[in-house]
Enzyme design. Structure first.
Site, PDB file in Angstrom:
ATOM      1  N   CYS A   1       0.823  -1.210   0.000  1.00  0.00           N
ATOM      2  CA  CYS A   1       0.000   0.000   0.000  1.00  0.00           C
ATOM      3  C   CYS A   1       0.856   1.258   0.000  1.00  0.00           C
ATOM      4  O   CYS A   1       0.331   2.359  -0.102  1.00  0.00           O
ATOM      5  CB  CYS A   1      -0.978   0.001   1.175  1.00  0.00           C
ATOM      6  SG  CYS A   1      -0.201  -0.324   2.745  1.00  0.00           S
TER       7      CYS A   1
ATOM      8  N   CYS B   1      -2.555  -2.855   8.615  1.00  0.00           N
ATOM      9  CA  CYS B   1      -2.222  -1.551   9.202  1.00  0.00           C
ATOM     10  C   CYS B   1      -1.870  -1.716  10.680  1.00  0.00           C
ATOM     11  O   CYS B   1      -0.962  -1.059  11.187  1.00  0.00           O
ATOM     12  CB  CYS B   1      -3.399  -0.586   9.078  1.00  0.00           C
ATOM     13  SG  CYS B   1      -3.869  -0.254   7.381  1.00  0.00           S
TER      14      CYS B   1
END
Lengths: 175, 141
Positions: free
Chosen positions: B37, B106
């Site tokens: 990402c 994350c």
């Protein structure tokens, strides 16, 4: 997931990072012509379905091969290397520090609505990116797959950074 | 995809954003990134003489979940010892923020960041290796 389908083979192209875009375009159009629905108007359901599957595959293959980073990742996947390491890859601290500096500079330029600064960053990044892709091509050609995977991972950040700068410029232009 | 209220709260009012001087002997710095990402995260801790984290800072360039995960971790580590802070697991972060499966990475990034910061602090103090504490970089004359 089954073995990676070889997109180069689909277009009858050599498996190589350096690729002639015109040749890829031509090969893609040729496959699309072969599987065009018009040609299967009178065909059986099975044949039509097969043609549609091939058309979809050709679209995926084309989208992958025309992007240098996706192309590199595909070559590595064909060699059994997952550059993304299932998301668990560790990046070099020096590289990450440089990335943070870039991202900070982009955020500051955006906050200051400084389009010229963003364009400077974009130019600087373009040079960096070109050099890195050249290096990646060399590593892939030399079959230094682990180093190529690392170079590809770094380029994932560089591509993201470039998109961020692009977004910033667009947002400023939009007023 | 809808973010949970807690993610939105941390995203809109991130706690402890900023930097410490990374050459400060009291400071441990962890830098991590996720290629898929393109997210980059820096998490820093300031440790007092008793080995307790008295303050923390972060800078994250990434999605709302990455920002919220690192913001939350800086809140959690304050007042904890290094050993306690080391037990923070991404599953707890994901649970607290109600992260959806696609955003679990994350929380993993935030766990990696705090671990890296602790390791950096310990390295500075020679806790993890027999190697001498690296000399301070020489100042330019």
């Amino acid at each position: 997931m089954n073995a990676t389908c070889n997109y180069f083979k689909l277009f009858d192209l050599p498996v190589a990072f350096v690729l002639d875009p015109a040749r890829l375009d031509e090969a893609y159009r040729s496959v699309q012509r072969q599987v065009h629905p018009d040609r299967f108007a009178g065909a059986s359901d099975a044949e039509r379905r097969l043609a549609m599957q091939r058309a979809t595959l050709a679209n995926e293959a084309y989208a992958t091969l025309r992007q240098p980073l996706a192309r590199a990742l595909h070559i590595l996947a064909l060699r059994g290397v997952d550059a993304n390491a299932g998301g668990g890859a560790r990046m070099q601290p020096g590289f990450l520090a440089r990335q943070l500096e870039w991202r900070e500079a982009v955020a500051q330029a955006r906050a200051a609505r400084d389009a010229a600064a963003l364009e400077r960053l974009q130019q600087e990044l373009q040079g960096e990116k070109d050099g890195r892709y050249e290096g990646l091509g060399g590593l892939l050609g030399g079959r230094q797959d682990e180093q190529a995977a690392e170079a590809a991972r770094e380029l994932m950040f560089i591509e993201k950074l470039e998109a961020e700068i692009g977004d910033g410029i667009e947002a400023l232009e939009a007023g | 995809m809808a973010y949970s209220d807690k993610v939105i709260d941390h995203y809109e009012n991130p706690r402890n954003v900023g930097s410490f001087d990374k050459s400060d002997a009291q400071v441990g710095t962890g830098m991590v990134g996720a290629p898929a990402c393109g997210d980059v995260m820096k998490l820093q801790i300031k440790v007092n003489a008793q080995g307790v984290i008295e303050d923390a800072r972060f800078k994250t360039y990434g999605c709302g979940s990455a920002i919220a995960s690192s913001s939350l971790v800086t809140e959690w580590v304050k007042g904890r010892s290094l050993d306690e802070a080391e037990t923070i697991r991404n599953t707890k972060i994901a649970e607290e923020l109600a992260l959806p499966p696609v955003k679990i990475h994350c929380s993993i990034l935030a766990e990696d960041a705090i671990k890296a910061a602790i390791a950096d602090y310990r390295r500075k103090h020679g806790d993890l290796s027999d190697a001498p504490v690296p000399a301070q970089p020489a100042r330019a004359a």
